[in-house]
Design an enzyme around this catalytic site. Structure first.
Site: not given
Ligand code: NAD
Ligand code: WQD
Length: 333
Positions: A124, A149, A153
């Protein structure tokens, strides 16, 4: 190739499975459905017309991992499985370190045992923390992260570097996602947060659908043109395609450990995102300006040059399509 996709039923994983199957790969999904629904699998099959092999289980369960590697000739692993709520991780850090960090260690141990040493990991942009300023490039320092969290990562990235240092026979790609939003244009796949969403896009779409009454914009006194925070939103299908590019590169070149940002390189403020969503959906978003949220950085967007040059990856979809696809998914589900 035959790809093991951990967390393949989740938001990003399911979209990546569709793109993998579309590109002619076979997939095996391992998911415990702790944050996804079982019917995602049939939806992936419906979109692609292909069968998916599913193991319901936990990445920390050595027996399930060994069963998968015994029963399947796995060429590479794309590792999405993980917990992702920042606020939940602050309340329950041990749950996050166990699931994300110990889970990744268990997965890598099984891979090592079965000599599968190609891994793509979901990291991330949060790992950049607050040590540098946007645009973030992959050479910038990481680790100054302000929540558990994000630290999972960062720790996993460091563990993967150590695994590669000890055994350069590994081929590891770390992908640092910026802010994925949007949905599949079939409206069969999208983001389905449990309870009240933490992230902005599902919050906006639920306000538009009148499931939530009001969006609070977290602060309008930042040093940005309209005072609200700027983020690099990327369409989830573009993000999924980034994984295919990483997989291609991994198989074409020799072993190595590579890190890439996956973003668009362009930032939008919260107010710009609201306005784009209103335009795309024809719905008025009821919002108020509230206090800043602790830990938010004013401006986050990617330097995309390395992914462009080395992976040939460039995001195709703009903010309009991100909003249209999110709204269609919200309306139909
Ligand atoms: P998500 O929660 O929709 O998908 C994660 C999946 O992993 C789910 O289906 C969940 O059931 C499964 N899972 C979790 N823990 C598990 C375990 N111990 N064993 C088996 N399955 C398990 O999340 P996402 O948004 O698709 O994110 C996928 C990956 O990308 C995650 O590692 C997340 O941290 C990373 N990521 C997401 C974002 C975001 O904003 N969505 C941003 C950066 C990184
Ligand atoms: C985006 C913008 C908030 C909600 C997070 C995680 C990051 C990654 C992606 C997994 C910010 C604003 C939000 C609301 C708002 N996840 N906001 N009102 O914080 O950039 O990133 O998700 O890896 O690790 O930290 O994403 O969607 O929460 O916020 O004004 O109700 O929207 O302040 O500026 P963020 P977000």
């Amino acid at each position: 190739m035959n790809i093991l996709v951990t967390g393949g039923a989740g938001y990003i994983g399911s979209h990546t499975c569709v793109q993998l199957l579309g590109a002619g790969h076979d997939i095996v999904i391992l998911d415990n459905f702790c944050n996804s629904q079982a019917d995602v699998i049939s939806r992936v099959e419906k979109i692609t017309g292909k069968k998916v092999k599913l193991y319901v289980g936990d990445i920390r369960d050595k027996k399930v991992l060994e069963k998968i590697f015994c029963e399947n000739q796995v060429d590479a692993v794309i590792h999405f499985a993980g917990l992702k709520s920042v606020s939940e991780s602050v309340k329950n850090p041990l749950t996050y370190f166990d699931n994300n960090v110990a889970g990744t260690v268990a997965l890598c141990q099984a891979m090592q045992k079965f000599n599968v040493r190609r891994l793509i990991f979901s990291s991330s942009a949060t790992v950049y923390g607050n040590s540098s300023e946007a645009p973030y490039d992959e050479s910038m320092p990481t680790g100054n992260v302000c929540n558990p969290y994000g630290r999972t990562k960062y720790f996993i990235e460091e563990i993967l570097k150590d695994i590669f240092a000890a055994d350069p026979g590994w081929n590891i790609t770390i992908l640092r996602y910026f802010n994925p939003i949007g949905a599949h244009d079939s409206s069969l796949l999208g983001e389905e947060p449990c309870g009240v969403p933490n992230n902005i896009m599902p919050y906006i779409s639920q306000v538009a659908a009148k499931k939530l009454p009001l969006l609070t914009v977290f602060g309008n006194d930042y040093d940005t043109p309209d005072g609200t925070c700027i983020r690099d939103y990327i369409h989830v299908v573009d993000l999924a395609n980034g994984h295919l590019k990483a997989l291609e590169k991994m198989c074409d070149s020799g072993n190595g450990l590579n890190i890439y940002n996956l973003g668009t390189g362009k930032g939008y403020s919260v107010l710009e995102l609201i306005s784009a969503f209103e335009k795309a959906s024809g719905q008025k978003i009821n919002y108020k300006i509230g206090a800043r949220r602790a830990g938010d950085l004013p401006i986050v967007f990617a330097d995309t040059k390395k992914a462009e040059k080395e992976l040939g990856f460039r995001a195709k979809f703009g903010i309009e399509k991100m909003c249209t696809d999110t709204w269609n998914w919200q309306k139909n589900n």
